[in-house]
Design a protein around this motif. Structure first.
Motif, mmCIF file in Angstrom:
data_model
loop_
_atom_site.group_PDB
_atom_site.id
_atom_site.type_symbol
_atom_site.label_atom_id
_atom_site.label_comp_id
_atom_site.label_asym_id
_atom_site.label_seq_id
_atom_site.Cartn_x
_atom_site.Cartn_y
_atom_site.Cartn_z
ATOM 1 N N LEU A 1 -27.259 -44.219 21.937
ATOM 2 C CA LEU A 1 -26.612 -44.301 20.319
ATOM 3 C C LEU A 1 -26.371 -45.548 19.950
ATOM 4 O O LEU A 1 -26.732 -45.861 18.728
ATOM 5 N N GLU A 2 -25.961 -46.646 20.874
ATOM 6 C CA GLU A 2 -25.849 -48.026 20.453
ATOM 7 C C GLU A 2 -26.970 -48.504 20.078
ATOM 8 O O GLU A 2 -27.207 -49.296 18.928
ATOM 9 N N GLU A 3 -28.317 -48.404 20.802
ATOM 10 C CA GLU A 3 -29.600 -48.908 20.306
ATOM 11 C C GLU A 3 -30.114 -48.122 19.141
ATOM 12 O O GLU A 3 -30.661 -48.964 18.185
ATOM 13 N N THR A 4 -29.820 -47.282 18.989
ATOM 14 C CA THR A 4 -29.997 -46.281 17.657
ATOM 15 C C THR A 4 -29.344 -47.104 16.288
ATOM 16 O O THR A 4 -30.062 -47.102 15.211
ATOM 17 N N VAL A 5 -28.120 -46.887 16.751
ATOM 18 C CA VAL A 5 -27.307 -47.845 15.581
ATOM 19 C C VAL A 5 -27.632 -49.042 15.160
ATOM 20 O O VAL A 5 -28.216 -49.418 14.053
ATOM 21 N N GLN A 6 -28.230 -50.024 16.036
ATOM 22 C CA GLN A 6 -28.812 -51.107 15.686
ATOM 23 C C GLN A 6 -30.075 -51.139 15.130
ATOM 24 O O GLN A 6 -30.203 -51.901 14.321
ATOM 25 N N ALA A 7 -30.906 -50.085 15.594
ATOM 26 C CA ALA A 7 -32.120 -49.844 14.861
ATOM 27 C C ALA A 7 -31.835 -49.532 13.527
ATOM 28 O O ALA A 7 -32.772 -49.958 12.597
ATOM 29 N N LEU A 8 -31.203 -48.715 13.169
ATOM 30 C CA LEU A 8 -30.902 -48.342 11.941
ATOM 31 C C LEU A 8 -30.300 -49.374 11.025
ATOM 32 O O LEU A 8 -30.617 -49.338 9.759
ATOM 33 N N ARG A 9 -29.525 -50.174 11.639
ATOM 34 C CA ARG A 9 -28.856 -51.137 10.726
ATOM 35 C C ARG A 9 -30.168 -52.381 10.432
ATOM 36 O O ARG A 9 -30.185 -53.070 9.481
ATOM 37 N N SER A 10 -30.944 -52.625 11.351
ATOM 38 C CA SER A 10 -32.206 -53.359 11.376
ATOM 39 C C SER A 10 -32.901 -52.541 10.016
ATOM 40 O O SER A 10 -33.648 -53.591 9.219
ATOM 41 N N LEU A 11 -33.081 -51.358 9.725
ATOM 42 C CA LEU A 11 -33.705 -50.816 8.860
ATOM 43 C C LEU A 11 -33.344 -51.107 7.313
ATOM 44 O O LEU A 11 -33.989 -51.152 6.439
ATOM 45 N N GLN A 12 -31.806 -51.688 7.313
ATOM 46 C CA GLN A 12 -31.251 -51.901 6.180
ATOM 47 C C GLN A 12 -31.582 -53.536 5.778
ATOM 48 O O GLN A 12 -31.357 -53.858 4.622
ATOM 49 N N SER A 13 -32.219 -54.236 6.696
ATOM 50 C CA SER A 13 -32.455 -55.500 6.490
ATOM 51 C C SER A 13 -33.525 -55.937 5.360
ATOM 52 O O SER A 13 -34.604 -55.000 5.427
ATOM 53 N N SER A 14 -33.449 -56.685 4.592
ATOM 54 C CA SER A 14 -34.573 -57.263 3.848
ATOM 55 C C SER A 14 -35.806 -58.167 4.473
ATOM 56 O O SER A 14 -36.705 -58.336 3.868
ATOM 57 N N ASP A 15 -35.367 -58.439 5.821
ATOM 58 C CA ASP A 15 -36.530 -59.023 6.784
ATOM 59 C C ASP A 15 -37.471 -58.109 7.168
ATOM 60 O O ASP A 15 -36.905 -57.138 7.851
ATOM 61 N N GLU A 16 -38.610 -58.454 6.784
ATOM 62 C CA GLU A 16 -39.545 -57.446 7.181
ATOM 63 C C GLU A 16 -39.735 -57.236 8.817
ATOM 64 O O GLU A 16 -40.048 -56.315 9.212
ATOM 65 N N LYS B 1 -37.310 -57.645 10.945
ATOM 66 C CA LYS B 1 -36.164 -56.885 11.465
ATOM 67 C C LYS B 1 -36.656 -55.296 11.092
ATOM 68 O O LYS B 1 -35.908 -54.480 11.794
ATOM 69 N N ARG B 2 -36.913 -55.020 9.871
ATOM 70 C CA ARG B 2 -37.084 -53.651 9.604
ATOM 71 C C ARG B 2 -38.430 -52.901 10.532
ATOM 72 O O ARG B 2 -38.065 -51.732 10.912
ATOM 73 N N ARG B 3 -39.293 -53.794 10.836
ATOM 74 C CA ARG B 3 -40.188 -53.261 11.923
ATOM 75 C C ARG B 3 -39.647 -53.143 13.163
ATOM 76 O O ARG B 3 -39.819 -51.910 14.073
ATOM 77 N N GLU B 4 -38.659 -53.824 13.684
ATOM 78 C CA GLU B 4 -37.920 -53.484 14.846
ATOM 79 C C GLU B 4 -36.998 -52.248 14.658
ATOM 80 O O GLU B 4 -37.027 -51.602 15.796
ATOM 81 N N GLY B 5 -36.611 -51.952 13.633
ATOM 82 C CA GLY B 5 -35.662 -50.862 13.365
ATOM 83 C C GLY B 5 -36.566 -49.809 13.783
ATOM 84 O O GLY B 5 -36.187 -48.600 13.941
ATOM 85 N N VAL B 6 -37.770 -49.783 12.937
ATOM 86 C CA VAL B 6 -38.686 -48.551 12.924
ATOM 87 C C VAL B 6 -39.263 -48.213 14.371
ATOM 88 O O VAL B 6 -39.216 -47.136 14.725
ATOM 89 N N SER B 7 -39.408 -49.223 15.146
ATOM 90 C CA SER B 7 -39.807 -49.090 16.515
ATOM 91 C C SER B 7 -38.762 -48.469 17.209
ATOM 92 O O SER B 7 -39.025 -47.558 18.029
ATOM 93 N N GLY B 8 -37.416 -48.857 17.009
ATOM 94 C CA GLY B 8 -36.182 -48.313 17.621
ATOM 95 C C GLY B 8 -36.000 -46.827 17.448
ATOM 96 O O GLY B 8 -35.930 -46.097 18.396
#
Length: 361
Positions: free
Chosen positions: A242-257, A259-266
């Motif tokens: 859950l914690e890793e998934t929350v962090q990944a979803l937060r990364s999807l909100q980032s404007s940094d491409e 970080k967004r890729r990291e979020g998608v991967s997570g």
């Protein structure tokens, strides 16, 4: 087995008694609440009169916290030739009996892997265990006659015997039953104070996830209190995911491409691991899971609609492997999802259309 004593006439005890009685076994019923035993007897599960002498098998269907005490009392009174319990936890009760100095040759632990959200004798059915695994946990000390009596009980209930070590069983049920129940309750708890407009959008997905959360909390406190360690270990792993998934979803909100890729991967990782785990869940009758084609049919919420669909499918020579119903919000209508073998899907669709059913693509 000619005679049995069922001690505890709730859902599981009464269901076992109904199955035994239907096979000609003389069943005696006992419960700390005499009225509950009388209710079970009125349903045809046996008699609430005490046996005149030792029965062949005593079946203790008490909550895990009370199993050892009830078993010890029955064994000291010599009410049966063999003793068995049906509690959902196996290691603890056996260790308690051993600590009390009882001869465990006449005892075997067991756990029928079946149940319902409802409890009590009125929820019981004689076919509750049909086709379901029934775990037996014999040891080197278990008398062969007692094991045979247990196997006969499982056969009368039309269940499938599975032999396991008691502690291995407890770890297994923590994974496939106890932990999922808590997770379901946690998801359902999000709905308690949710806005009504949001709750009205509930579909089949949320119903599937929260269905088991409707079970009696008191019963589940008894179960979880008897198996807290393995369940806590599993929830620790779930919490990490859950914690890793929350962090990944937060990364999807980032404007940094990046970080967004990291979020998608997570997020993709947890979804793919979920896919890999889900395909290991046994399919129909405990066989390997199979992929079915869905034929979706729109129906009105009126008596006889399902019977008509099944009858029309039978006329088409198609076997319905599984069925789900999704009710339309605010309308007296629904969507019936008929699961069939892939090669049968076009045959069923054509036959149902011919008979006037609305098939949804």
């Amino acid at each position: 087995m000619r005679t049995a004593l069922v001690i505890g006439t709730g859902l599981i005890g009464t269901s076992a008694a109904l199955a035994l009685a239907s096979r000609g076994v003389v069943v005696h019923l006992a419960d700390h609440d005499p009225e509950q035993a009388r209710t079970a007897a009125a349903l045809g599960a046996g008699t609430d009169e005490a046996p005149e002498g030792p029965v062949d098998l005593a079946i203790v269907a008490a909550p895990p916290a009370y199993v050892a005490g009830v078993l010890a009392d029955a064994m000291r009174r010599g009410v049966a030739r063999g003793y068995l319990d049906v509690a959902s936890v196996k290691g603890g009760p056996r260790r308690e009996l051993d600590a009390l100095g009882l001869d465990l040759a006449s005892y075997i632990g067991s756990h029928p892997m079946s149940g319902r959200e409802k409890s009590g004798p009125l929820a019981a059915t004689g076919d509750l265990f049909e086709g379901r695994p029934w775990v037996l946990t014999p040891t080197r000390d278990t008398d062969t006659e007692v094991l045979n009596l247990a196997l006969e009980l499982v056969s009368h209930c039309r269940a499938v015997p599975v032999v396991m070590d008691a502690d291995a069983h407890d770890r297994a049920v923590a994974l496939v039953s106890h932990m999922p129940h808590l997770v379901s309750s946690m998801v359902a708890a999000r709905l308690e104070n949710a806005e009504e407009a949001a709750v009205r959008l509930c579909g089949q997905g949320i119903r599937d996830v929260t269905r088991i959360a409707a079970s009696d909390p008191g019963m589940w406190i008894d179960i979880l209190s008897a198996n807290p360690g393995p369940v806590a270990d599993l929830l620790t792993d779930v919490a990490a995911d859950l914690e890793e998934t929350v962090q990944a979803l937060r990364s999807l909100q980032s404007s940094d491409e990046a970080k967004r890729r990291e979020g998608v991967s997570g997020v993709e990782d947890v979804l793919r691991r979920g896919n890999a785990g889900q395909v290991r869940v046994p399919g129909k009758h405990g066989s390997a899971p199979r992929v079915y084609e869905v034929v979706a049919v729109l129906i009105d919420d009126q008596p006889g609609q399902l019977a008509r669909i099944f009858a029309d499918a039978g006329r088409a020579g198609v076997n319905i492997e599984d069925v789900r119903i999704e009710h339309a919000t605010g309308q007296q209508a629904g969507l019936v999802q008929l699961m069939v073998e892939p090669k049968a899907a076009p045959v069923l669709s054509a036959a149902l259309r011919e008979r006037g059913w609305a098939i949804r693509q």
